[in-house]
Design an enzyme around this catalytic site. Structure first.
Site, PDB file in Angstrom:
ATOM      1  N   SER A  33       9.368   3.358   0.455  1.00 43.59           N
ATOM      2  CA  SER A  33       8.916   3.946   1.373  1.00 43.59           C
ATOM      3  C   SER A  33       9.835   4.377   2.364  1.00 43.59           C
ATOM      4  CB  SER A  33       7.636   3.066   1.978  1.00 43.59           C
ATOM      5  OG  SER A  33       7.159   3.843   3.293  1.00 43.59           O
ATOM      6  N   HIS A  46       8.218   7.304  -1.522  1.00 47.48           N
ATOM      7  CA  HIS A  46       6.761   7.200  -0.877  1.00 47.48           C
ATOM      8  C   HIS A  46       7.041   7.789   0.430  1.00 47.48           C
ATOM      9  CE1 HIS A  46       2.592   5.740  -0.522  1.00 47.48           C
ATOM     10  NE2 HIS A  46       2.953   5.250   0.838  1.00 47.48           N
ATOM     11  N   ASP A  93       4.916   8.645   4.019  1.00 47.36           N
ATOM     12  CA  ASP A  93       3.817   8.091   4.755  1.00 47.36           C
ATOM     13  C   ASP A  93       3.683   9.332   5.955  1.00 47.36           C
ATOM     14  OD1 ASP A  93       2.825   5.837   3.643  1.00 47.36           O
ATOM     15  OD2 ASP A  93       4.768   5.021   4.247  1.00 47.36           O
ATOM     16  N   MET A 104       1.340  10.245   9.085  1.00 44.43           N
ATOM     17  CA  MET A 104       0.279   9.674   9.905  1.00 44.43           C
ATOM     18  C   MET A 104       0.137  10.613  11.128  1.00 44.43           C
ATOM     19  SD  MET A 104       1.791   5.884  10.177  1.00 44.43           S
ATOM     20  CE  MET A 104       2.175   4.962   8.649  1.00 44.43           C
ATOM     21  N   HIS A 114       1.564  10.229   1.094  1.00 44.53           N
ATOM     22  CA  HIS A 114       0.357   9.395   1.384  1.00 44.53           C
ATOM     23  C   HIS A 114       0.039   9.877   2.732  1.00 44.53           C
ATOM     24  CE1 HIS A 114      -1.100   5.226   2.544  1.00 44.53           C
ATOM     25  NE2 HIS A 114      -2.048   6.131   2.179  1.00 44.53           N
ATOM     26  N   MET A 117      -2.184   9.873   5.643  1.00 47.06           N
ATOM     27  CA  MET A 117      -3.127   9.250   6.563  1.00 47.06           C
ATOM     28  C   MET A 117      -3.649  10.122   7.704  1.00 47.06           C
ATOM     29  SD  MET A 117      -1.061   5.687   6.149  1.00 47.06           S
ATOM     30  CE  MET A 117       0.575   6.592   5.607  1.00 47.06           C
ATOM     31  N   MET A 138      -4.757  -0.096  -0.771  1.00 46.13           N
ATOM     32  CA  MET A 138      -3.689  -0.554   0.570  1.00 46.13           C
ATOM     33  C   MET A 138      -3.968  -2.207   0.878  1.00 46.13           C
ATOM     34  SD  MET A 138      -2.511   2.092   2.049  1.00 46.13           S
ATOM     35  CE  MET A 138      -1.868   1.186   3.245  1.00 46.13           C
ATOM     36  N   ASP A 191       0.075  -0.638  -2.028  1.00 46.25           N
ATOM     37  CA  ASP A 191       1.101  -0.051  -0.524  1.00 46.25           C
ATOM     38  C   ASP A 191       0.704  -1.102   0.403  1.00 46.25           C
ATOM     39  OD1 ASP A 191       2.297   1.340   1.171  1.00 46.25           O
ATOM     40  OD2 ASP A 191       1.124   2.879   1.151  1.00 46.25           O
TER      41      ASP A 191
HETATM   42  C1  DX5 Z   1       1.454   1.779   5.834  1.00 46.97           C
HETATM   43  C2  DX5 Z   1       2.054   2.865   4.729  1.00 46.97           C
HETATM   44  C3  DX5 Z   1       3.029   1.853   3.781  1.00 46.97           C
HETATM   45  C4  DX5 Z   1       4.396   1.266   4.566  1.00 46.97           C
HETATM   46  C5  DX5 Z   1       4.739   0.008   3.624  1.00 46.97           C
HETATM   47  O1  DX5 Z   1       0.433   2.273   6.390  1.00 46.97           O
HETATM   48  O2  DX5 Z   1       1.122   3.511   4.021  1.00 46.97           O
HETATM   49  O3  DX5 Z   1       3.291   2.831   2.857  1.00 46.97           O
HETATM   50  O4  DX5 Z   1       5.162   2.315   4.628  1.00 46.97           O
HETATM   51  O5  DX5 Z   1       5.702  -0.436   4.293  1.00 46.97           O
HETATM   52  P1  DX5 Z   1       5.788  -1.950   4.247  1.00 46.97           P
HETATM   53  O6  DX5 Z   1       6.394  -2.203   2.784  1.00 46.97           O
HETATM   54  O7  DX5 Z   1       6.751  -2.347   5.129  1.00 46.97           O
HETATM   55  O8  DX5 Z   1       4.657  -2.733   4.490  1.00 46.97           O
HETATM   56 ZN    ZN Z   2       1.935   4.443   2.117  1.00 52.24          ZN
END
Ligand code: DX5
Ligand code: ZN
Length: 216
Positions: free
Chosen positions: A8, A33, A35, A37, A66, A68, A137, A175
């Site tokens: 990620s 990956h 993310d 947000m 991903h 969010m 998750m 994840d």
């Molecule tokens: C959390 C993200 C994850 C995050 C994982 O909301 O969706 O993808 O980047 O990071 P680690 O491995 O540090 O938990």
């Molecule tokens: Zn993620």
């Protein structure tokens, strides 16, 4: 099938992003990956289109986005145009998840469905045929570096059973808080894709850590 490791980039060094992407390029990881947000669906804001384009320019690995965010249907086509190979949307808060998954598939990307820790795996039953990747998750979404929720392992086993019964080729992705300690139980339970942020990028030897996750 060998496990897919998806580092990620939320945990990467953004001042040296090219170096961290190169590290992923040189590693055994098959996916990156990404993310996204929005500060509404989750209490944090990360990054979006310009960073995705920068990542795309620097890697040929599969880019796993991903989302969010609220109203993901508004942005799916642009994420695909800017380089997403797969897009995961959350079950929670999406009134028309069936149609959103269809939209992702029609855009040419692989469709992912993400479930928060409180959401039972059974909700996926009627839509499993549309789900290329079921993202379970293992922390509450919003932040990297959180502690792995151990109940995730039994959710993965349950998902595996559902997928076998439905006879779909859905991949199970985990994840959040994934590391070398919990990856073996996750693999045994049926996880196909492991996302790891902090564990990889905080390791003394990230490339070696990715190989260890793959071979554990
Ligand atoms: C959390 C993200 C994850 C995050 C994982 O909301 O969706 O993808 O980047 O990071 P680690 O491995 O540090 O938990
Ligand atoms: Zn993620």
């Amino acid at each position: 099938m060998p496990t897919i490791i998806a580092p990620s980039i939320l945990a990467a060094d953004f001042a040296n992003l090219q170096k961290d992407i190169q590290l992923i390029n040189d590693s055994d990881a098959q996916w990156v990956h990404f993310d996204v947000m929005d500060g509404v669906f989750v209490p944090n804001i990360s990054f979006g289109f310009p960073l995705l384009q920068a990542v795309k320019r620097n890697t040929s690995k599969f880019i796993d986005v991903h989302l969010m965010i609220v109203n993901p249907e508004k942005y799916i086509n642009e994420f695909v145009a800017k380089g997403a190979d797969g897009i995961s949307v959350h079950y929670e808060g999406n009134l028309h998840i069936h149609s959103v998954l269809q939209q992702i598939k029609n855009s040419g990307a692989q469709a992912g469905l993400a479930l928060n820790p409180h959401t039972p795996v059974s909700v996926v039953k009627e839509i499993l045929h549309l789900v290329d990747t079921l993202l379970i998750m293992s922390v509450n979404p919003g932040f990297g570096g959180q502690k792995f929720i151990p109940e995730t392992v039994s959710k993965v086993s349950e998902a595996k059973k559902l997928i076998q019964e439905a006879n779909t080729s859905t991949l199970i992705q985990v994840d959040g808080g994934v590391n070398i300690e919990n990856c073996i139980a996750l693999k045994h339970a049926g996880a196909d894709v492991l996302v790891a942020g902090s564990a990889v990028f905080k390791a003394a030897n990230p490339k070696g850590y990715i190989a260890d996750l793959l071979n554990a």
